[in-house]
Design a protein around this motif. Structure first.
Motif, PDB file in Angstrom:
ATOM      1  N   THR A 156      52.440  62.602 171.984  1.00  0.00           N
ATOM      2  CA  THR A 156      53.446  63.098 172.914  1.00  0.00           C
ATOM      3  C   THR A 156      52.835  64.193 173.788  1.00  0.00           C
ATOM      4  OG1 THR A 156      54.210  64.682 171.256  1.00  0.00           O
ATOM      5  CG2 THR A 156      55.349  62.558 171.379  1.00  0.00           C
ATOM      6  N   ILE A 157      53.337  64.281 174.988  1.00  0.00           N
ATOM      7  CA  ILE A 157      52.941  65.308 175.937  1.00  0.00           C
ATOM      8  C   ILE A 157      51.421  65.376 176.110  1.00  0.00           C
ATOM      9  CG2 ILE A 157      53.569  67.565 176.819  1.00  0.00           C
ATOM     10  CD1 ILE A 157      55.459  67.946 174.513  1.00  0.00           C
ATOM     11  N   PHE A 158      50.791  64.211 176.221  1.00  0.00           N
ATOM     12  CA  PHE A 158      49.329  64.104 176.398  1.00  0.00           C
ATOM     13  C   PHE A 158      48.877  64.970 177.560  1.00  0.00           C
ATOM     14  CE2 PHE A 158      45.255  62.036 176.264  1.00  0.00           C
ATOM     15  CZ  PHE A 158      44.879  61.829 177.582  1.00  0.00           C
ATOM     16  N   SER A 159      49.680  65.021 178.610  1.00  0.00           N
ATOM     17  CA  SER A 159      49.276  65.686 179.842  1.00  0.00           C
ATOM     18  C   SER A 159      49.080  67.195 179.673  1.00  0.00           C
ATOM     19  CB  SER A 159      50.307  65.432 180.941  1.00  0.00           C
ATOM     20  OG  SER A 159      51.568  65.942 180.554  1.00  0.00           O
ATOM     21  N   LEU A 160      49.596  67.779 178.618  1.00  0.00           N
ATOM     22  CA  LEU A 160      49.521  69.225 178.460  1.00  0.00           C
ATOM     23  C   LEU A 160      48.218  69.695 177.804  1.00  0.00           C
ATOM     24  CD1 LEU A 160      53.123  70.251 177.389  1.00  0.00           C
ATOM     25  CD2 LEU A 160      52.090  70.222 179.664  1.00  0.00           C
ATOM     26  N   TYR A 161      47.441  68.765 177.272  1.00  0.00           N
ATOM     27  CA  TYR A 161      46.279  69.148 176.491  1.00  0.00           C
ATOM     28  C   TYR A 161      44.975  69.001 177.259  1.00  0.00           C
ATOM     29  CZ  TYR A 161      49.450  68.763 172.506  1.00  0.00           C
ATOM     30  OH  TYR A 161      50.487  68.910 171.636  1.00  0.00           O
ATOM     31  N   THR A 162      44.029  69.867 176.899  1.00  0.00           N
ATOM     32  CA  THR A 162      42.647  69.617 177.274  1.00  0.00           C
ATOM     33  C   THR A 162      42.106  68.529 176.355  1.00  0.00           C
ATOM     34  OG1 THR A 162      42.198  71.830 178.122  1.00  0.00           O
ATOM     35  CG2 THR A 162      40.318  70.586 177.298  1.00  0.00           C
ATOM     36  N   VAL A 163      41.479  67.526 176.949  1.00  0.00           N
ATOM     37  CA  VAL A 163      40.941  66.407 176.181  1.00  0.00           C
ATOM     38  C   VAL A 163      39.475  66.240 176.522  1.00  0.00           C
ATOM     39  CG1 VAL A 163      43.144  65.214 175.946  1.00  0.00           C
ATOM     40  CG2 VAL A 163      41.745  64.794 177.961  1.00  0.00           C
ATOM     41  N   GLY A 164      38.760  65.562 175.648  1.00  0.00           N
ATOM     42  CA  GLY A 164      37.340  65.450 175.919  1.00  0.00           C
ATOM     43  C   GLY A 164      36.627  64.438 175.051  1.00  0.00           C
ATOM     44  N   TRP A 165      35.339  64.385 175.279  1.00  0.00           N
ATOM     45  CA  TRP A 165      34.445  63.507 174.526  1.00  0.00           C
ATOM     46  C   TRP A 165      33.370  64.349 173.844  1.00  0.00           C
ATOM     47  CZ3 TRP A 165      35.356  58.400 173.899  1.00  0.00           C
ATOM     48  CH2 TRP A 165      36.234  57.776 174.796  1.00  0.00           C
ATOM     49  N   TYR A 166      33.102  63.991 172.608  1.00  0.00           N
ATOM     50  CA  TYR A 166      32.019  64.580 171.840  1.00  0.00           C
ATOM     51  C   TYR A 166      31.146  63.441 171.322  1.00  0.00           C
ATOM     52  CZ  TYR A 166      34.528  69.031 171.832  1.00  0.00           C
ATOM     53  OH  TYR A 166      35.145  70.199 172.216  1.00  0.00           O
ATOM     54  N   ARG A 167      29.955  63.776 170.895  1.00  0.00           N
ATOM     55  CA  ARG A 167      29.087  62.745 170.324  1.00  0.00           C
ATOM     56  C   ARG A 167      28.288  63.302 169.160  1.00  0.00           C
ATOM     57  NH1 ARG A 167      24.775  62.020 175.362  1.00  0.00           N
ATOM     58  NH2 ARG A 167      23.654  64.008 175.060  1.00  0.00           N
ATOM     59  N   GLN A 168      27.894  62.394 168.290  1.00  0.00           N
ATOM     60  CA  GLN A 168      27.082  62.784 167.143  1.00  0.00           C
ATOM     61  C   GLN A 168      25.994  61.745 166.937  1.00  0.00           C
ATOM     62  OE1 GLN A 168      29.259  63.522 163.514  1.00  0.00           O
ATOM     63  NE2 GLN A 168      27.592  64.768 162.694  1.00  0.00           N
ATOM     64  N   ALA A 169      24.771  62.195 167.072  1.00  0.00           N
ATOM     65  CA  ALA A 169      23.616  61.340 166.833  1.00  0.00           C
ATOM     66  C   ALA A 169      23.217  61.448 165.363  1.00  0.00           C
ATOM     67  CB  ALA A 169      22.464  61.748 167.741  1.00  0.00           C
ATOM     68  N   PRO A 170      22.509  60.448 164.847  1.00  0.00           N
ATOM     69  CA  PRO A 170      22.096  60.488 163.438  1.00  0.00           C
ATOM     70  C   PRO A 170      21.306  61.755 163.118  1.00  0.00           C
ATOM     71  CG  PRO A 170      21.728  58.312 164.350  1.00  0.00           C
ATOM     72  CD  PRO A 170      22.122  59.194 165.497  1.00  0.00           C
ATOM     73  N   GLY A 171      21.703  62.442 162.070  1.00  0.00           N
ATOM     74  CA  GLY A 171      21.000  63.638 161.638  1.00  0.00           C
ATOM     75  C   GLY A 171      21.270  64.877 162.460  1.00  0.00           C
ATOM     76  N   LYS A 172      22.201  64.782 163.406  1.00  0.00           N
ATOM     77  CA  LYS A 172      22.507  65.923 164.271  1.00  0.00           C
ATOM     78  C   LYS A 172      23.968  66.290 164.165  1.00  0.00           C
ATOM     79  CE  LYS A 172      18.871  65.125 167.685  1.00  0.00           C
ATOM     80  NZ  LYS A 172      18.565  65.015 169.139  1.00  0.00           N
ATOM     81  N   GLN A 173      24.269  67.504 164.612  1.00  0.00           N
ATOM     82  CA  GLN A 173      25.655  67.957 164.619  1.00  0.00           C
ATOM     83  C   GLN A 173      26.411  67.331 165.796  1.00  0.00           C
ATOM     84  OE1 GLN A 173      25.468  72.293 164.636  1.00  0.00           O
ATOM     85  NE2 GLN A 173      25.749  72.323 162.415  1.00  0.00           N
ATOM     86  N   ARG A 174      27.709  67.257 165.632  1.00  0.00           N
ATOM     87  CA  ARG A 174      28.547  66.782 166.729  1.00  0.00           C
ATOM     88  C   ARG A 174      28.472  67.786 167.884  1.00  0.00           C
ATOM     89  NH1 ARG A 174      34.429  64.455 165.290  1.00  0.00           N
ATOM     90  NH2 ARG A 174      33.044  63.399 163.808  1.00  0.00           N
ATOM     91  N   GLU A 175      28.359  67.267 169.097  1.00  0.00           N
ATOM     92  CA  GLU A 175      28.235  68.136 170.257  1.00  0.00           C
ATOM     93  C   GLU A 175      29.186  67.706 171.364  1.00  0.00           C
ATOM     94  OE1 GLU A 175      24.273  67.844 171.859  1.00  0.00           O
ATOM     95  OE2 GLU A 175      24.508  65.755 172.466  1.00  0.00           O
TER      96      GLU A 175
END
Length: 115
Positions: A27-46
């Motif tokens: 609900t109320i998707f429009s009110l939030y900051t949204v984004g993309w993150y990624r995680q490579a093998p052996g690395k932290q999510r960035e």
């Protein structure tokens, strides 16, 4: 219960393009900051990219000029257009909705850049 479902990942050659999508049942998707993150093998999510409710965007230095984030509030969808892909872009990509009481995360979609 909120749900984020990513799609569009796959195998692509270096220099190629992919478009990721995230469908949000929230609900109320429009009110939030949204984004993309990624995680490579052996690395932290960035962080890859975010877009605020006003449309302001923020990108990781490593993807600036190659990736474009966009949102469609009416359809409650988030997109990531990726171009000039490099092997180091290989990772699981996650959709994120930032909330003060706890973020929502999708299950992720695999992007593999390889010849």
């Amino acid at each position: 219960q909120a749900q984020l479902v990513e799609s569009g990942g796959g195998l692509v050659q270096p220099g190629g393009s992919l478009r990721l999508s995230c469908a949000a049942s929230i609900t109320i998707f429009s009110l939030y900051t949204v984004g993309w993150y990624r995680q490579a093998p052996g690395k932290q999510r960035e962080l890859v990219a975010t877009i605020s409710r006003s449309g302001s965007t923020n990108y990781a230095d490593s993807v600036k000029g190659r990736f474009t984030i966009s949102r469609d509030n009416a359809k409650k969808t988030l997109h990531l257009q990726m171009s000039s892909l490099k092997p180091e872009d290989t990772a699981v990509y996650y959709c994120n909705v930032a909330r003060s009481i706890g973020d929502y995360w999708g299950q992720g979609t695999q992007v593999t850049v390889s010849s």
